[in-house]
Design an enzyme around this catalytic site. Structure first.
Site, mmCIF file in Angstrom:
data_model
loop_
_atom_site.group_PDB
_atom_site.id
_atom_site.type_symbol
_atom_site.label_atom_id
_atom_site.label_comp_id
_atom_site.label_asym_id
_atom_site.label_seq_id
_atom_site.Cartn_x
_atom_site.Cartn_y
_atom_site.Cartn_z
ATOM 1 C CB CYS A 35 73.059 -93.785 -8.185
ATOM 2 S SG CYS A 35 71.730 -93.491 -9.363
ATOM 3 C CG HIS A 167 71.463 -91.133 -3.005
ATOM 4 N ND1 HIS A 167 72.466 -90.918 -3.929
ATOM 5 C CD2 HIS A 167 70.464 -91.774 -3.673
ATOM 6 C CE1 HIS A 167 72.109 -91.419 -5.096
ATOM 7 N NE2 HIS A 167 70.903 -91.926 -4.981
ATOM 8 C CG HIS A 205 70.833 -88.219 -9.309
ATOM 9 N ND1 HIS A 205 72.117 -88.499 -8.911
ATOM 10 C CD2 HIS A 205 70.138 -89.393 -9.214
ATOM 11 C CE1 HIS A 205 72.206 -89.786 -8.599
ATOM 12 N NE2 HIS A 205 71.021 -90.339 -8.769
#
Length: 223
Positions: A35, A167, A205
């Site tokens: 990520c 995030h 995401h």
């Protein structure tokens, strides 16, 4: 089986295909750190410019879903939301939503810029190392440490920051750990509110492209 079975799919060729097409001669490579991949790639671009390896850089990130097995495994690990809703910073948060993105950012030395939308001041990366909770569990201690290092290195007071693009994946473990680190760094001694957001609440995401997606939107908004 054909010529592009290898050259069209191996990761090492992805960045080099862009360099080949445009005739770029500077550093050209793929970064894969899950990520954080696009954020680490952005940091590497900054370091290459600072050390004179290049005067400008294109940092690209792409994430598409072609393999249903990966989504199935994320569901089995209880990392994704079964309703398809990313409940960032919510008490009912129970997993993130997988999404896709293809993004590219151009950065260069300030004196070379024909126009400037934002200034990239500094970037730092680290790793949690060993944790008893497991490799997927985030460390609030190490997150706080790397954030503090960014501001110490750049000489910027965290209390002067007005907005944080977090995030914020909408997971029971990730969000509390991240927000605790943010609170420790940016809120102790703060007199006014600190605005915190996450674009994942709107678009999900994008995993390996998430850092680049967030920074692209942030650069676009402030322009």
């Amino acid at each position: 089986m054909n010529f592009y079975g290898v050259l069209g799919n191996v990761l090492s060729m992805m960045a080099n295909r862009v360099s080949f097409f445009f005739g770029f001669n500077g550093p050209s490579y793929v970064v894969d750190t899950a990520c954080s991949a696009s954020s680490v790639a952005l940091q590497q671009a900054l370091l290459n410019i600072r050390t004179g390896q290049c005067d400008a850089a294109i940092v690209g990130a792409a994430h598409l879903h072609h393999d249903p097995a990966a989504t199935y495994m994320f569901h089995q690990l209880e990392m994704t939301n079964r309703e398809g809703r990313c409940k960032v910073f919510d008490t009912s948060a129970d997993g993130y939503v997988r999404s896709e993105a293809i993004v590219a950012i151009y950065i260069c030395k300030k004196d070379m810029a024909k126009r400037s939308y934002a200034t990239l001041v500094h970037a730092v990366t680290n790793n949690d190392g060993y944790k008893e909770q497991g490799i997927t569990f985030p460390s609030v201690v190490l997150q706080e440490r790397v954030i503090r290092r960014v501001y110490e290195d750049s000489g910027i007071d965290p209390l002067k920051v007005d907005y944080i693009e977090a995030h914020g994946t909408g997971t029971k473990v990730g969000d509390p750990e991240e927000m605790t680190a943010v609170t420790n760094v940016f809120c102790n001694g703060r007199k006014g509110p600190l605005l915190v957001g996450s674009v994942k609440s709107n678009m999900g995401h994008t995993e390996t492209a998430s850092g680049e997606t967030e920074r692209f939107l942030f650069l676009y908004f402030i322009s």
